[in-house]
Design a protein around this motif. Structure first.
Motif, PDB file in Angstrom:
ATOM      1  N   SER A   1       0.845  -1.194   0.000  1.00  0.00           N
ATOM      2  CA  SER A   1       0.000   0.000   0.000  1.00  0.00           C
ATOM      3  C   SER A   1       0.879   1.242   0.000  1.00  0.00           C
ATOM      4  O   SER A   1       1.882   1.316   0.711  1.00  0.00           O
ATOM      5  CB  SER A   1      -0.908  -0.007   1.235  1.00  0.00           C
ATOM      6  OG  SER A   1      -1.624   1.195   1.315  1.00  0.00           O
ATOM      7  N   ALA A   2       0.508   2.219  -0.860  1.00  0.00           N
ATOM      8  CA  ALA A   2       1.291   3.458  -0.919  1.00  0.00           C
ATOM      9  C   ALA A   2       1.183   4.238   0.380  1.00  0.00           C
ATOM     10  O   ALA A   2       2.106   4.953   0.774  1.00  0.00           O
ATOM     11  CB  ALA A   2       0.834   4.316  -2.100  1.00  0.00           C
ATOM     12  N   LYS A   3       0.047   4.075   1.078  1.00  0.00           N
ATOM     13  CA  LYS A   3      -0.163   4.825   2.305  1.00  0.00           C
ATOM     14  C   LYS A   3      -1.114   4.041   3.204  1.00  0.00           C
ATOM     15  O   LYS A   3      -2.105   3.512   2.748  1.00  0.00           O
ATOM     16  CB  LYS A   3      -0.761   6.207   2.006  1.00  0.00           C
ATOM     17  CG  LYS A   3      -0.933   7.091   3.227  1.00  0.00           C
ATOM     18  CD  LYS A   3      -1.488   8.447   2.822  1.00  0.00           C
ATOM     19  CE  LYS A   3      -1.651   9.346   4.039  1.00  0.00           C
ATOM     20  NZ  LYS A   3      -2.220  10.675   3.682  1.00  0.00           N
ATOM     21  N   GLY A   4      -0.771   3.977   4.478  1.00  0.00           N
ATOM     22  CA  GLY A   4      -1.652   3.327   5.439  1.00  0.00           C
ATOM     23  C   GLY A   4      -1.533   1.811   5.400  1.00  0.00           C
ATOM     24  O   GLY A   4      -0.610   1.237   4.818  1.00  0.00           O
ATOM     25  N   VAL A   5      -2.510   1.163   6.061  1.00  0.00           N
ATOM     26  CA  VAL A   5      -2.483  -0.282   6.186  1.00  0.00           C
ATOM     27  C   VAL A   5      -2.787  -0.950   4.849  1.00  0.00           C
ATOM     28  O   VAL A   5      -3.462  -0.386   3.989  1.00  0.00           O
ATOM     29  CB  VAL A   5      -3.516  -0.720   7.261  1.00  0.00           C
ATOM     30  CG1 VAL A   5      -4.917  -0.546   6.750  1.00  0.00           C
ATOM     31  CG2 VAL A   5      -3.288  -2.165   7.676  1.00  0.00           C
ATOM     32  N   SER A   6      -2.276  -2.169   4.672  1.00  0.00           N
ATOM     33  CA  SER A   6      -2.496  -2.914   3.433  1.00  0.00           C
ATOM     34  C   SER A   6      -3.960  -3.319   3.306  1.00  0.00           C
ATOM     35  O   SER A   6      -4.632  -3.602   4.297  1.00  0.00           O
ATOM     36  CB  SER A   6      -1.608  -4.159   3.419  1.00  0.00           C
ATOM     37  OG  SER A   6      -1.833  -4.912   2.253  1.00  0.00           O
ATOM     38  N   LYS A   7      -4.451  -3.355   2.064  1.00  0.00           N
ATOM     39  CA  LYS A   7      -5.859  -3.680   1.794  1.00  0.00           C
ATOM     40  C   LYS A   7      -5.933  -4.894   0.867  1.00  0.00           C
ATOM     41  O   LYS A   7      -4.937  -5.246   0.214  1.00  0.00           O
ATOM     42  CB  LYS A   7      -6.563  -2.484   1.154  1.00  0.00           C
ATOM     43  CG  LYS A   7      -6.595  -1.248   2.048  1.00  0.00           C
ATOM     44  CD  LYS A   7      -7.294  -0.088   1.356  1.00  0.00           C
ATOM     45  CE  LYS A   7      -7.362   1.141   2.257  1.00  0.00           C
ATOM     46  NZ  LYS A   7      -6.003   1.634   2.608  1.00  0.00           N
ATOM     47  N   PRO A   8      -7.133  -5.531   0.780  1.00  0.00           N
ATOM     48  CA  PRO A   8      -7.249  -6.737  -0.047  1.00  0.00           C
ATOM     49  C   PRO A   8      -6.822  -6.533  -1.494  1.00  0.00           C
ATOM     50  O   PRO A   8      -6.298  -7.463  -2.121  1.00  0.00           O
ATOM     51  CB  PRO A   8      -8.746  -7.082   0.045  1.00  0.00           C
ATOM     52  CG  PRO A   8      -9.169  -6.538   1.367  1.00  0.00           C
ATOM     53  CD  PRO A   8      -8.360  -5.282   1.544  1.00  0.00           C
ATOM     54  N   GLU A   9      -7.014  -5.329  -2.046  1.00  0.00           N
ATOM     55  CA  GLU A   9      -6.640  -5.134  -3.446  1.00  0.00           C
ATOM     56  C   GLU A   9      -5.136  -5.177  -3.669  1.00  0.00           C
ATOM     57  O   GLU A   9      -4.665  -5.237  -4.814  1.00  0.00           O
ATOM     58  CB  GLU A   9      -7.199  -3.806  -3.964  1.00  0.00           C
ATOM     59  CG  GLU A   9      -6.794  -2.601  -3.147  1.00  0.00           C
ATOM     60  CD  GLU A   9      -7.848  -2.229  -2.119  1.00  0.00           C
ATOM     61  OE1 GLU A   9      -7.912  -1.045  -1.760  1.00  0.00           O
ATOM     62  OE2 GLU A   9      -8.604  -3.137  -1.696  1.00  0.00           O
ATOM     63  N   HIS A  10      -4.341  -5.137  -2.589  1.00  0.00           N
ATOM     64  CA  HIS A  10      -2.877  -5.197  -2.719  1.00  0.00           C
ATOM     65  C   HIS A  10      -2.336  -6.609  -2.532  1.00  0.00           C
ATOM     66  O   HIS A  10      -1.156  -6.843  -2.790  1.00  0.00           O
ATOM     67  CB  HIS A  10      -2.217  -4.284  -1.662  1.00  0.00           C
ATOM     68  CG  HIS A  10      -2.672  -2.861  -1.716  1.00  0.00           C
ATOM     69  ND1 HIS A  10      -3.143  -2.193  -0.608  1.00  0.00           N
ATOM     70  CD2 HIS A  10      -2.768  -1.983  -2.740  1.00  0.00           C
ATOM     71  CE1 HIS A  10      -3.486  -0.968  -0.947  1.00  0.00           C
ATOM     72  NE2 HIS A  10      -3.280  -0.809  -2.236  1.00  0.00           N
ATOM     73  N   TRP A  11      -3.155  -7.548  -2.057  1.00  0.00           N
ATOM     74  CA  TRP A  11      -2.614  -8.816  -1.574  1.00  0.00           C
ATOM     75  C   TRP A  11      -2.273  -9.811  -2.671  1.00  0.00           C
ATOM     76  O   TRP A  11      -1.501 -10.733  -2.442  1.00  0.00           O
ATOM     77  CB  TRP A  11      -3.595  -9.458  -0.604  1.00  0.00           C
ATOM     78  CG  TRP A  11      -3.792  -8.639   0.645  1.00  0.00           C
ATOM     79  CD1 TRP A  11      -3.031  -7.602   1.061  1.00  0.00           C
ATOM     80  CD2 TRP A  11      -4.840  -8.779   1.608  1.00  0.00           C
ATOM     81  NE1 TRP A  11      -3.517  -7.080   2.223  1.00  0.00           N
ATOM     82  CE2 TRP A  11      -4.637  -7.771   2.591  1.00  0.00           C
ATOM     83  CE3 TRP A  11      -5.924  -9.636   1.758  1.00  0.00           C
ATOM     84  CZ2 TRP A  11      -5.466  -7.623   3.683  1.00  0.00           C
ATOM     85  CZ3 TRP A  11      -6.747  -9.481   2.847  1.00  0.00           C
ATOM     86  CH2 TRP A  11      -6.515  -8.483   3.799  1.00  0.00           C
ATOM     87  N   GLY A  12      -2.840  -9.691  -3.845  1.00  0.00           N
ATOM     88  CA  GLY A  12      -2.465 -10.538  -4.972  1.00  0.00           C
ATOM     89  C   GLY A  12      -2.654 -12.017  -4.676  1.00  0.00           C
ATOM     90  O   GLY A  12      -3.672 -12.461  -4.167  1.00  0.00           O
ATOM     91  N   VAL A  13      -1.624 -12.821  -5.017  1.00  0.00           N
ATOM     92  CA  VAL A  13      -1.701 -14.270  -4.872  1.00  0.00           C
ATOM     93  C   VAL A  13      -1.880 -14.698  -3.409  1.00  0.00           C
ATOM     94  O   VAL A  13      -2.734 -15.535  -3.103  1.00  0.00           O
ATOM     95  CB  VAL A  13      -0.449 -14.929  -5.496  1.00  0.00           C
ATOM     96  CG1 VAL A  13      -0.418 -16.429  -5.166  1.00  0.00           C
ATOM     97  CG2 VAL A  13      -0.460 -14.743  -7.000  1.00  0.00           C
ATOM     98  N   PRO A  14      -1.127 -14.150  -2.434  1.00  0.00           N
ATOM     99  CA  PRO A  14      -1.386 -14.563  -1.036  1.00  0.00           C
ATOM    100  C   PRO A  14      -2.803 -14.258  -0.590  1.00  0.00           C
ATOM    101  O   PRO A  14      -3.388 -15.013   0.193  1.00  0.00           O
ATOM    102  CB  PRO A  14      -0.359 -13.742  -0.248  1.00  0.00           C
ATOM    103  CG  PRO A  14       0.736 -13.449  -1.212  1.00  0.00           C
ATOM    104  CD  PRO A  14       0.059 -13.272  -2.539  1.00  0.00           C
ATOM    105  N   GLY A  15      -3.379 -13.145  -1.042  1.00  0.00           N
ATOM    106  CA  GLY A  15      -4.763 -12.849  -0.678  1.00  0.00           C
ATOM    107  C   GLY A  15      -5.726 -13.900  -1.188  1.00  0.00           C
ATOM    108  O   GLY A  15      -6.821 -14.070  -0.648  1.00  0.00           O
ATOM    109  N   LEU A  16      -5.352 -14.618  -2.247  1.00  0.00           N
ATOM    110  CA  LEU A  16      -6.188 -15.684  -2.783  1.00  0.00           C
ATOM    111  C   LEU A  16      -6.006 -16.980  -2.009  1.00  0.00           C
ATOM    112  O   LEU A  16      -6.958 -17.724  -1.777  1.00  0.00           O
ATOM    113  CB  LEU A  16      -5.848 -15.896  -4.266  1.00  0.00           C
ATOM    114  CG  LEU A  16      -6.589 -17.009  -5.010  1.00  0.00           C
ATOM    115  CD1 LEU A  16      -8.079 -16.739  -5.035  1.00  0.00           C
ATOM    116  CD2 LEU A  16      -6.042 -17.158  -6.421  1.00  0.00           C
TER     117      LEU A  16
END
Length: 889
Positions: A123-138
């Motif tokens: 994430s460019a700023k703040g806490v990481s979000k689901p749209e940044h997680w890519g393959v691990p988020g899946l």
């Protein structure tokens, strides 16, 4: 990717270091109750990869109430045939260090390396979000999100397509996409995304429909106008005919006749009701008089009954009084037996007390002897403990310090050898009588010296030679050697020994003394677990108890003479007393029952006698005969009146029945309704005539036929323009469908590897079923037999199962493309029934042959047959974490 070790510290509930190591390459079952830290560990893994080390938006990692905490996560894992070691700290100590084999990275470089490895973004700023997680988020499933897969696939879509392209190669060209988009743009000008018309196409279609609707309305109005003209003629004829005939007047005459007949019948019914009421009154009076007559005549019968009851109660009383002597004798015998049994219990208890005191005396004597022997042994062991303690104090030395001394000596020897290897060597061989001076030290004969520092060699009669040793490591070696010698000397002085060997001897003696001390303490504890003083107290207490037992035995009374030979125990004596007491209670109860029965029978006899005398006085009373004669005369008069009245009522009943009052009432209602309907119908015809005349005059002024002609012309013009756009829309729709079918064929070829893995898992859960993915690689249509639908239409538990097998299929695809995979499941499949859960266990066990799976659960009993040993978080919390290694091998 294989995760080997996880350590967290100062992170939520894990304030102290917590380690999970020796993670297996396949399935890992980690369990614990709610709030034991399972989700915290999953959050820690996500934070280690997804969160920027320098972010300040991860306060949820901080232990509650600890503002100075620095949450730290350490991971050791294998990926791409290399060993990776990651240490990341947040908040108060922001740091990120990554070691890949022997190569080290830190800060942003380390994080980019992780992002490149697993396929996610920061994430460019703040806490990481689901749209940044890519393959691990899946592949990393959070608690309660197993059924939600569409967005996770969308966020990892680029990485999945890249993996597919690496397997099958590029099968689509951008030129084809541009053509499809151009056609779609033209199509979108005429259609909405759902395929409905829009813009001019929609406007023309709407206008055409409006024109057609207006024409239909005008045609209906013209037809209605003609129908109203016909209706007006017919209504006029009906109204005039009815106005001449006036049929309601005949109905009014018939209504008045029916009302007159009904009034006559009502008078008969009123008279009938009055006479019936009089008849009912006569019947009630007759019944009351008969009851009085029967009551007076029944006194003789009651007198006979009372006399019989008096005789029976007298006999019962005499029988009960005859049983009194035998019952009193039984009570006396039971009392004597009970008193004898009570004396027997007292003597048995005296004998048992003396036997107990004799046993206690023997036991206390044996215990006193054992304690005396233990006191003797304890004093001996106490002396040995003091001696061993003294030896320990004399030889006490720190084992760690001795170990450090040996290591220092070893390093000193290595440094000396190294210094000898790099030092400048000075050798000499002088003639007899010749002499040199090295730094004021005389050199004679022959010899050798190693120089680590600058020195001056004085040659008598010649001069001075300066010697400067060379080598880059010489100065550092010299400093290190000096430091080691100083440390070695300080350690010897601190330990109070002259050499390492002396320190080892003292350590050996100290350890031997420690073992001897421990052995003697155990011996002392075996005879005096609570210590010698407590043993002496126990001995004193035992001796006191022994003396008290002797005194109590001497003072206890002896059994009565003549009873010592009896061997009756207390239990038998008490049982005999209980039986005697029971017999006595039964006898006394029988006596009380007998006395109660005597009183009852005597009272019954007295009551029967009083009732008999009262009835006898009533029967012999002269007034009773007069009342009987008067009642008979009144009954005869009432019977005559009742007979005459019943005949009159029956005759009038037949007259009312032949008049049919209900039918007369219906006739009145029928004529009233007929009059109302006839008048209302005529009024309605008059109103309808006025309405039709007004309506026809208004429609005639509107020019309906002229309006219909104009609207027909407008419809033809609008239809021509609509057909032009309609043909264009059909052509674009056909072209777009053809292009889309071709594109879908290429997409299916691209999706084939993923579909293969999906089919493998779906067949294990739903035989003869298929799950297809759409062009964006998202699970779409689910087919089972003749059933067809979307995943979103399945039950919650089925959607959770399909979400998990889809993720495993994506993992197989990534692994086949050479991408790292790790599957993390946090309390998943909690909504599965028993049969489906068994099938999912087979699927997980199969997938574990290709991927590492971390399964966190609070229901370990549901996974006992998974084939892997469970790991309890609560038990691991009690273990001391091993020192963190720099790299994991």
């Amino acid at each position: 990717m294989k995760l080997r070790r996880l350590q967290v510290e100062q992170l939520r509930q894990f304030r102290q270091p917590f380690v999970i190591d020796d993670l297996q390459p396949g399935l890992n079952l980690i369990h614990g109750p709610n709030e034991s830290g399972k989700s915290t560990l999953v959050r820690a893994i996500r934070a280690a990869f997804f969160e920027r080390y320098r972010t300040s938006s991860v306060d949820d990692l901080r232990p509650w109430g600890d503002s100075a905490a620095a949450p730290t996560i350490t991971l050791d894992f294998e990926a791409r045939q290399k060993s990776w070691h990651l240490v990341k700290s947040f908040l108060q100590r922001k740091r990120c260090d990554l070691t890949v084999d022997s190569t080290s990275y830190s800060e942003d470089e380390a994080e980019e390396k992780l992002s490149e490895l697993l396929g996610f973004q920061f994430s460019a700023k703040g806490v990481s979000k689901p749209e940044h997680w890519g393959v691990p988020g899946l592949l990393w499933v959070e608690q309660g999100t197993g059924q939600n897969i569409e967005q996770a696939v969308e966020h990892a879509g680029d990485h999945l397509k890249s993996a597919l392209n690496s397997l099958v190669g590029e099968v689509a060209s951008t030129g084809g996409d541009e053509l499809v988009e151009q056609v779609r743009a033209r199509w979108n000008e005429l259609f909405t995304p759902t395929g409905k018309p829009r813009g001019d196409y929609q406007k023309l279609e709407k206008e055409r429909q409006e024109h057609q609707q207006q024409i239909d309305e005008l045609q209906a109005r013209v037809q209605k106008y003609q129908e109203q003209v016909d209706r007006l003629g017919k209504l006029t004829q009906d109204y005039q005919r009815t106005q001449r005939e006036r049929p309601w007047e005949e109905a009014e005459r018939q209504l008045e006749q029916a009302r007159e007949r009904y009034r006559q019948v009502e008078k008969l019914e009123q008279l009938q009701a009055q006479e019936k009421e009089t008849l009912t009154h006569l019947q009630s009076s007759q019944q009351l008089l008969r009851q009085n007559q029967e009551q007076l005549e029944s006194l003789n019968t009651k007198l006979d009954v009372r006399k019989a009851e008096l005789n029976r109660s007298q006999r019962d009383l005499e029988q009960a009084e005859a049983q009194s002597p035998s019952i009193a004798s039984s009570v006396q015998q039971a009392k004597a037996a009970y008193e004898s049994a009570a004396r027997q219990v007292h003597q048995a208890r005296l004998g048992e007390t003396r036997s107990r005191l004799e046993r206690d005396l023997r036991r206390l004597d044996q215990q006193n002897q054992a304690l005396t022997a233990n006191v003797k042994k304890a004093r001996q062991y106490q002396q040995e403990v003091e001696h061993a303690r003294e030896q320990t104090r004399q030889n006490q030395i720190d084992a760690h310090a001795v170990k450090a001394l040996k290591e220092t000596e070893h390093h000193l020897k290595e440094a000396s050898i190294r210094s000898q290897a790099i030092a400048t060597r000075l050798t000499w061989q002088l003639e007899p009588g010749a002499e040199l001076a090295l730094d004021n030290e005389a050199l004679e004969g022959q010899g050798e010296k190693q120089l680590l520092e600058e020195a001056r060699l004085v040659v008598p009669g010649i001069g001075k030679l300066g010697i400067t040793p060379g080598g880059e490591d010489l100065a550092s070696t010299r400093r290190k050697l000096f430091t080691l010698e100083q440390n070695f000397s300080e350690q010897l002085q601190k330990l109070g020994v002259d050499s390492t060997q002396q320190a080892e001897r003292r350590l050996t003696a100290y350890e031997a003394a420690e073992r001897a001390l421990q052995h003697t303490r155990e011996l002392l504890k075996s005879v005096a677990p609570m210590g010698l003083d407590q043993l002496l107290v126990e001995q004193k207490e035992t001796q006191s108890q022994l003396l008290n037992a002797k005194t109590e035995l001497h003072d206890s009374p002896a059994p009565e003479p003549g009873r010592q030979h009896q061997a009756v125990d207390v239990g038998s004596a008490e049982a005999a007393r209980t039986r005697a007491e029971t017999r006595l209670a039964e006898a006394e109860a029988e006596e009380r029952k007998h006395q109660t029965e005597l009183l009852t029978r005597r009272q019954t006899r007295d009551n029967a006698e009083a009732e008999w005398r009262q009835l006898q006085d009533e029967v012999q009373n002269p007034e009773r005969q007069k009342q009987l004669q008067s009642l008979s005369k009144e009954l005869a008069q009432i019977q005559q009146k009742q007979t005459r009245l019943e005949a009159t009522v029956q005759a009038r009943e037949q007259e009312i029945k032949h008049a049919h009052p209900a039918i007369l009432k219906q006739d009145i209602e029928r004529y009233q309704r007929s009059i109302s309907n006839l008048r209302q119908s005529q009024e309605e015809r008059q109103r309808e005539l006025r309405d039709i005349q007004v309506r026809l005059e208004a429609w005639g002024a509107e020019g309906l036929e002229e309006q219909l002609s104009n609207k027909t012309a407008e419809l033809e013009q609008c239809s021509r323009r609509y057909q032009e756009l309609h043909r264009r829309a059909q052509a674009l729709d056909l072209l777009l469908n053809l292009l889309t079918e071709k594109r879908q064929a290429l997409t299916r070829r691209l999706q084939a590897p993923l579909q293969k893995h999906l089919d493998h898992y779906v067949s294990l859960l739903f035989p003869q079923a298929t799950l297809e993915v759409d062009e964006h690689l998202r699970p779409g249509t689910f087919t089972r037999g003749t059933e067809l639908g979307k995943i979103a239409e399945l039950s919650f538990g089925a959607r959770e199962q399909m979400g998990l097998i889809s993720r495993l299929a994506y993992a197989d695809l990534l692994r086949e493309a050479g991408r790292p995979t790790l599957v993390i499941l946090d309390d998943t499949l909690v909504h599965s029934d028993t049969d489906r859960l068994d099938d999912m266990k087979r699927i997980l066990f199969d997938a574990a042959n290709r991927h590492q799976i971390l399964l966190f659960t609070c229901h370990p009993e549901n996974w006992s047959d998974l084939g892997v040993p469970p790991r309890d978080i609560q038990a691991m919390k009690e273990q001391v974490p091993r020192p963190l290694q720099k790299t994991y091998r």
